[in-house]
Design a protein around this motif. Structure first.
Motif, mmCIF file in Angstrom:
data_model
loop_
_atom_site.group_PDB
_atom_site.id
_atom_site.type_symbol
_atom_site.label_atom_id
_atom_site.label_comp_id
_atom_site.label_asym_id
_atom_site.label_seq_id
_atom_site.Cartn_x
_atom_site.Cartn_y
_atom_site.Cartn_z
ATOM 1 N N ALA A 10 -62.857 -52.151 -96.768
ATOM 2 C CA ALA A 10 -63.825 -52.731 -97.700
ATOM 3 C C ALA A 10 -64.956 -51.758 -98.047
ATOM 4 N N VAL A 11 -65.450 -50.997 -97.087
ATOM 5 C CA VAL A 11 -66.530 -50.052 -97.370
ATOM 6 C C VAL A 11 -66.024 -48.922 -98.273
ATOM 7 N N ALA A 12 -64.832 -48.425 -98.026
ATOM 8 C CA ALA A 12 -64.262 -47.387 -98.896
ATOM 9 C C ALA A 12 -64.060 -47.926 -100.315
ATOM 10 N N GLY A 90 -65.789 -59.634 -95.266
ATOM 11 C CA GLY A 90 -66.106 -58.218 -95.360
ATOM 12 C C GLY A 90 -66.325 -57.701 -96.758
ATOM 13 N N TRP A 91 -66.290 -58.566 -97.775
ATOM 14 C CA TRP A 91 -66.370 -58.100 -99.166
ATOM 15 C C TRP A 91 -67.110 -59.119 -100.028
ATOM 16 N N CYS A 92 -68.088 -58.666 -100.769
ATOM 17 C CA CYS A 92 -68.788 -59.525 -101.717
ATOM 18 C C CYS A 92 -69.202 -58.683 -102.916
ATOM 19 N N VAL A 93 -68.781 -59.106 -104.091
ATOM 20 C CA VAL A 93 -69.230 -58.480 -105.339
ATOM 21 C C VAL A 93 -69.782 -59.583 -106.220
ATOM 22 N N MET A 94 -70.995 -59.348 -106.729
ATOM 23 C CA MET A 94 -71.678 -60.299 -107.602
ATOM 24 C C MET A 94 -71.999 -59.563 -108.899
ATOM 25 N N GLN A 95 -71.615 -60.159 -110.029
ATOM 26 C CA GLN A 95 -71.904 -59.484 -111.284
ATOM 27 C C GLN A 95 -72.307 -60.455 -112.378
ATOM 28 N N SER A 96 -73.301 -60.003 -113.122
ATOM 29 C CA SER A 96 -73.735 -60.717 -114.316
ATOM 30 C C SER A 96 -73.592 -59.730 -115.470
ATOM 31 N N VAL A 100 -74.866 -55.584 -111.245
ATOM 32 C CA VAL A 100 -73.744 -55.677 -110.312
ATOM 33 C C VAL A 100 -74.309 -55.416 -108.927
ATOM 34 N N GLY A 101 -73.963 -56.268 -107.987
ATOM 35 C CA GLY A 101 -74.368 -56.079 -106.599
ATOM 36 C C GLY A 101 -73.169 -56.247 -105.702
ATOM 37 N N GLY A 102 -73.189 -55.574 -104.589
ATOM 38 C CA GLY A 102 -72.062 -55.701 -103.679
ATOM 39 C C GLY A 102 -72.442 -55.427 -102.248
ATOM 40 N N MET A 103 -71.677 -56.019 -101.345
ATOM 41 C CA MET A 103 -71.817 -55.793 -99.920
ATOM 42 C C MET A 103 -70.418 -55.678 -99.338
ATOM 43 N N ALA A 104 -70.271 -54.783 -98.375
ATOM 44 C CA ALA A 104 -68.993 -54.641 -97.684
ATOM 45 C C ALA A 104 -69.276 -54.323 -96.229
ATOM 46 N N ALA A 105 -68.383 -54.768 -95.357
ATOM 47 C CA ALA A 105 -68.558 -54.510 -93.929
ATOM 48 C C ALA A 105 -67.204 -54.328 -93.276
ATOM 49 N N THR A 112 -70.765 -52.370 -86.610
ATOM 50 C CA THR A 112 -70.285 -52.701 -87.947
ATOM 51 C C THR A 112 -70.870 -51.731 -88.960
ATOM 52 N N ARG A 113 -70.017 -51.129 -89.770
ATOM 53 C CA ARG A 113 -70.489 -50.324 -90.892
ATOM 54 C C ARG A 113 -70.704 -51.279 -92.059
ATOM 55 N N PHE A 114 -71.903 -51.238 -92.635
ATOM 56 C CA PHE A 114 -72.279 -52.140 -93.720
ATOM 57 C C PHE A 114 -72.712 -51.312 -94.926
#
Length: 154
Positions: A10-12, A90-96, A100-105, A112-114
């Protein structure tokens, strides 16, 4: 002929998304906490995102179809937007239309790599990319610090 195949965690994948979005910034940190604890905080968008991200005043999920959601997000400066959200472990993408915002872990050793990503969708983003990336990094580092605090609080 066979093509090489690779799996990206997910981070990659978040790094790839950051590279594809003009002006995007991405920050990463390794948190000294197990993946499940970190992701439980990060994925609680309505309660935790306003605590983690200083530019967000409130998040309200208005449609929840499992991994696919729609959220109304209001910022401290009065901006309000509707975001399409993909939220899975482990994955979140938010877009309007504007952000665009995102989080991955991912689990890394005993921690945990975040990763946190941010990008604007406005005219001039490609030209202003270096400035936007520099300006966004402190936002990401602050989010990592607050996430560490929230995870430690339990």
């Amino acid at each position: 002929m066979s093509w090489p195949v690779t799996e990206l965690d997910a981070v990659a994948r978040m790094r790839v998304l950051a590279a594809a979005l003009p002006g995007a910034f991405i920050t990463e940190a390794v948190l000294d906490a197990p993946f499940d604890r970190v992701w439980a905080v990060a994925a609680d968008l309505e309660n935790e995102l306003p605590r983690l991200l200083r530019t967000v005043r409130s998040v309200r999920i208005i449609r929840d179809d499992g991994e696919d959601q729609v959220a109304d997000i209001t910022g401290h400066f009065g901006l309000r937007d509707s975001f399409d959200v993909v939220l899975r472990s482990g994955w979140c993408v938010m877009q309007s239309g504007r952000v665009v915002g995102g989080m991955a872990a991912v689990a890394e050793g005993s921690g945990t790599r975040f990763a946190f990503l941010g990008a604007l969708r406005v005219p001039g983003t490609r030209t202003l990319g270096p400035v936007l990336r520099r300006a966004g990094r402190p936002l990401g580092r602050g989010m990592h610090a607050r996430l560490r605090e929230r995870v430690a609080e339990g």
